[in-house]
Design an enzyme around this catalytic site. Sequence first.
Site, PDB file in Angstrom:
ATOM      1  N   GLN A 100       0.830  -1.197   0.000  1.00 50.41           N
ATOM      2  CA  GLN A 100       0.000   0.000   0.000  1.00 50.41           C
ATOM      3  C   GLN A 100       0.871   1.256   0.000  1.00 50.41           C
ATOM      4  OE1 GLN A 100      -3.087  -0.006   3.021  1.00 50.41           O
ATOM      5  NE2 GLN A 100      -3.184  -2.226   2.999  1.00 50.41           N
ATOM      6  N   ARG A 107       1.950   4.218  17.568  1.00 52.25           N
ATOM      7  CA  ARG A 107       2.237   2.814  17.859  1.00 52.25           C
ATOM      8  C   ARG A 107       3.030   2.678  19.153  1.00 52.25           C
ATOM      9  NH1 ARG A 107       2.137   1.860  11.753  1.00 52.25           N
ATOM     10  NH2 ARG A 107       4.185   2.823  11.554  1.00 52.25           N
ATOM     11  N   TYR A 152      -6.916  -4.533  11.004  1.00 52.18           N
ATOM     12  CA  TYR A 152      -6.312  -3.806   9.888  1.00 52.18           C
ATOM     13  C   TYR A 152      -4.807  -3.684  10.163  1.00 52.18           C
ATOM     14  CZ  TYR A 152     -11.091  -2.159   8.804  1.00 52.18           C
ATOM     15  OH  TYR A 152     -12.434  -2.066   8.518  1.00 52.18           O
ATOM     16  N   ASP A 165      -5.906  -9.057   9.206  1.00 50.99           N
ATOM     17  CA  ASP A 165      -5.920  -8.293   7.957  1.00 50.99           C
ATOM     18  C   ASP A 165      -6.457  -9.215   6.863  1.00 50.99           C
ATOM     19  OD1 ASP A 165      -4.431  -5.453   7.157  1.00 50.99           O
ATOM     20  OD2 ASP A 165      -4.711  -6.780   5.442  1.00 50.99           O
ATOM     21  N   ALA A 174     -12.284  -7.146   8.249  1.00 50.37           N
ATOM     22  CA  ALA A 174     -12.298  -6.611   9.604  1.00 50.37           C
ATOM     23  C   ALA A 174     -13.665  -6.706  10.276  1.00 50.37           C
ATOM     24  CB  ALA A 174     -11.821  -5.159   9.595  1.00 50.37           C
ATOM     25  N   ASP A 185      -7.108   0.470  12.968  1.00 53.43           N
ATOM     26  CA  ASP A 185      -6.446   1.495  12.154  1.00 53.43           C
ATOM     27  C   ASP A 185      -6.781   1.229  10.684  1.00 53.43           C
ATOM     28  OD1 ASP A 185      -4.781   3.507  11.198  1.00 53.43           O
ATOM     29  OD2 ASP A 185      -2.986   2.240  11.259  1.00 53.43           O
ATOM     30  N   CYS A 210      -7.601   7.978   8.681  1.00 52.63           N
ATOM     31  CA  CYS A 210      -6.658   8.668   7.790  1.00 52.63           C
ATOM     32  C   CYS A 210      -7.377   9.320   6.617  1.00 52.63           C
ATOM     33  CB  CYS A 210      -5.589   7.693   7.297  1.00 52.63           C
ATOM     34  SG  CYS A 210      -6.233   6.313   6.315  1.00 52.63           S
TER      35      CYS A 210
END
Length: 401
Positions: free
Chosen positions: A206, A218, A234, A256, A285, A305, A345
């Site tokens: 990604q 984190r 995720y 994931d 998810a 996330d 995000c």
Amino acid sequence: MTMANLETTRPRIRLLPKRHRRVKIGHPWIYSNEIKLEGDAKAIPPGAIVAYENAAGEPLGAGLFNPKPLVVGRMLTTDADAPIDVDFFRGRIAKALALRQRLFPEPFYRLIHAEADGLPGMIVDRYGDVLVTQINTVGLAARQDMIVEALQAEVGAAGVLLRNDSAARTVEGMPPAEDTAHGEVPDRLELLENGHVFLADIAGGQKTGWFFDQRVNRAAVAAVSAGARVLDVYCYLGGFGLNAAAAGAEEVTLVDRSEPALELAALAAKRNGLAERTKFERSEAFAFLEAAAKRGDRWDVVVVDPPAFVKSRKDLSAGLRGYRKLVRLAAGLVAPDGFFFAASCSHNVDDAAFREQVRHGLADAGRNGRLLRSAGAGPDHPIHPFLAESAYLSSELLQLD
């Protein structure tokens, strides 16, 4: 270069009356309804460097021009005469590099963060002596060779990979492009974060391969994870979960839907001696969270996330509902007095809107607690003080009753 020479070599675009005030105080964008296109200005091609001036003809500076998107102008400098050449790019890169070297002891970080580092729509992530770059404005794309030369000269990079496959390019009228490598660029490589080794797929992963923006967040989650059972949803390459495991988490479950991402996360777990305390689940998810709720599973620390739920303004309502549902499901899996971290995000979701969805989701889950930390991206992702859009990451860390 004299002003007379500039008038014959650099196109000029004049802003409408009173529309120059934002630019004058430092805002880097000019919108299509703020300019006056007439005469020769109508023939200026996308990607040109132009001199911007106010309605009285007084210079504002030089910048990129593209008549296609809503943001037609992106300022580069307040010096309307400044040459935009290899030396210009070297200067911007050198300044950004000096900042990162003060912030981080090791060469793994976001080196260039678009407008905040004076290079609109361009990002560069550094993995030691390899740089991964995305150029999302047509003006800088037209000067790609100069930029690569400047990067190699200032950073001493052995390789530069251009990941110009971002959908953001379409806004500028550019199609996504095939990757272009300069020098030695492996498909995957190691990086260091918070003293731990991770693996990034810079060619097929990604964005640019790793998300440096969550480094500090984190570490904050890791700080409350000693002795805990941790769920990282995720997880991508394992950033949150493996930081938590390294901090002493008793057991970490990483979820994931990408098998290649989970494989790299598992390799990183082995590389750091954490394999015995980590397990991996390939799943979508929401399906995993719903199944875990039905089983009555609980974790001491839960992290969600996700990728951006709101990629354009038309997705806002549905995306906000998605964040609310995600918080409801995930918060319900947190053990009493446990910790919950959620992030967004989405550029189109500001801090206030995200916080509201977190509150709604907690209420839907029947949970309460206390907010411990609200934060954005790390310092290698600086925010332009006059451009709210450059603050795209929102996150909250809570302890739940």
